[in-house]
Design a protein around this motif. Structure first.
Motif, PDB file in Angstrom:
ATOM      1  N   ARG A  87      70.546 -30.473 -19.271  1.00 50.51           N
ATOM      2  CA  ARG A  87      69.534 -30.426 -20.330  1.00 50.51           C
ATOM      3  C   ARG A  87      68.680 -31.691 -20.382  1.00 50.51           C
ATOM      4  O   ARG A  87      67.481 -31.636 -20.616  1.00 50.51           O
TER       5      ARG A  87
ATOM      6  N   VAL B 128      58.960 -19.042 -26.309  1.00 53.06           N
ATOM      7  CA  VAL B 128      59.931 -19.776 -25.493  1.00 53.06           C
ATOM      8  C   VAL B 128      59.483 -21.206 -25.226  1.00 53.06           C
ATOM      9  O   VAL B 128      60.272 -22.141 -25.198  1.00 53.06           O
TER      10      VAL B 128
ATOM     11  N   HIS C 249      64.735 -24.070 -20.660  1.00 52.48           N
ATOM     12  CA  HIS C 249      64.625 -22.619 -20.562  1.00 52.48           C
ATOM     13  C   HIS C 249      63.410 -22.242 -19.723  1.00 52.48           C
ATOM     14  O   HIS C 249      62.531 -23.062 -19.464  1.00 52.48           O
TER      15      HIS C 249
ATOM     16  N   GLY D 135      62.858 -16.804 -21.082  1.00 53.28           N
ATOM     17  CA  GLY D 135      63.828 -17.364 -22.014  1.00 53.28           C
ATOM     18  C   GLY D 135      65.162 -17.745 -21.399  1.00 53.28           C
ATOM     19  O   GLY D 135      65.990 -18.361 -22.064  1.00 53.28           O
TER      20      GLY D 135
ATOM     21  N   ASP E 189      68.154 -19.602 -19.691  1.00 52.58           N
ATOM     22  CA  ASP E 189      68.535 -21.017 -19.740  1.00 52.58           C
ATOM     23  C   ASP E 189      68.885 -21.521 -18.344  1.00 52.58           C
ATOM     24  O   ASP E 189      69.908 -21.157 -17.771  1.00 52.58           O
TER      25      ASP E 189
END
Length: 202
Positions: free
Chosen positions: A6, A63, A70, A141, A143
């Motif tokens: 992330r 999104v 994402h 969308g 991930d």
DNA sequence: TGATAGATCGGCT
DNA sequence: GCCGATCTATCAG
């Protein structure tokens, strides 16, 4: 081959974009392993008139305003899907458009999907890249940072001196922003604009 | 409610 | 080099 986490995505789009060059786009599916080395991308931000997020949150761009990492996929010109990596903080509308890549593995699958055999015609262009990887609105969308069959991995970033910038392709506003990033000299960069793109058109 | 522009691509002139 | 395909979003009326 592990997905980038992330934190890679939770930075401003113009910072993430050049860092995406040389990374591997990977898809592990029933078609086998597909991978390609990213050689061209473009950054888009919320205060940027060229960005889909400029006019605020809509159904289509939701999104883009969500958490980083994402996938934002949209349908372009009634014919092609284009894929973006969402960047920045949750609630902020920024992303990086993946424009071109160098095929590494799964080339036969890409050739079948594209209906072409030449390596330079498989992933060199945003619409071509999504078609080769089988990315559609169904992947919107998704991930990239957490356990799906589609993700980005570390790869081998180019020498910083080999990274060039230019204005964004097909964009008529915010021409002062050099937010297209590409691997200079790569034959897998999309060819829509002049070869020496390190300048900003007047 | 209709017109138009758009983060494209491939085929044709 | 130009044009059509044909979806989405925005803007004018």
């Amino acid at each position: 081959m592990r997905p980038l986490g992330r934190s890679f995505y939770s930075r401003p789009a113009p910072v993430v974009a050049p860092d995406l060059l040389g990374r591997l786009l990977v898809r592990k599916g029933t078609a086998g392993l597909l991978s390609a080395r990213i050689v061209e991308c473009e950054a888009y931000q919320e205060d940027d008139p060229a960005s889909h997020s400029f006019r605020g949150l809509t159904n289509r761009t939701a999104v883009m305003f969500g958490p980083p990492g994402h996938l934002y996929v949209y349908f372009s010109y009634g014919a092609h899907w284009c894929m973006n990596v969402v960047t920045g903080d949750d609630g902020e509308g920024s992303a990086v458009l993946l424009r071109a890549a160098e095929p590494m593995s799964g080339i036969e699958v890409m050739q079948a999907r594209r209906g072409r055999t030449e390596a330079q015609l498989l992933c060199s262009g945003p619409g071509r890249l999504t078609q080769a990887f089988g990315v559609t609105g169904a992947d919107n969308g998704l991930d990239l940072a957490w356990g799906h069959d589609l993700f980005l991995s570390e790869g081998t970033p180019p020498d910083p001196a080999g990274v060039a910038t230019s204005t964004r392709i097909g964009i008529s506003v915010a021409r002062e922003q050099p937010w297209r990033f590409f691997v200079a000299g790569s034959s897998f960069v999309s060819r829509r604009a002049a070869p020496s793109l390190a300048r900003v058109d007047p």
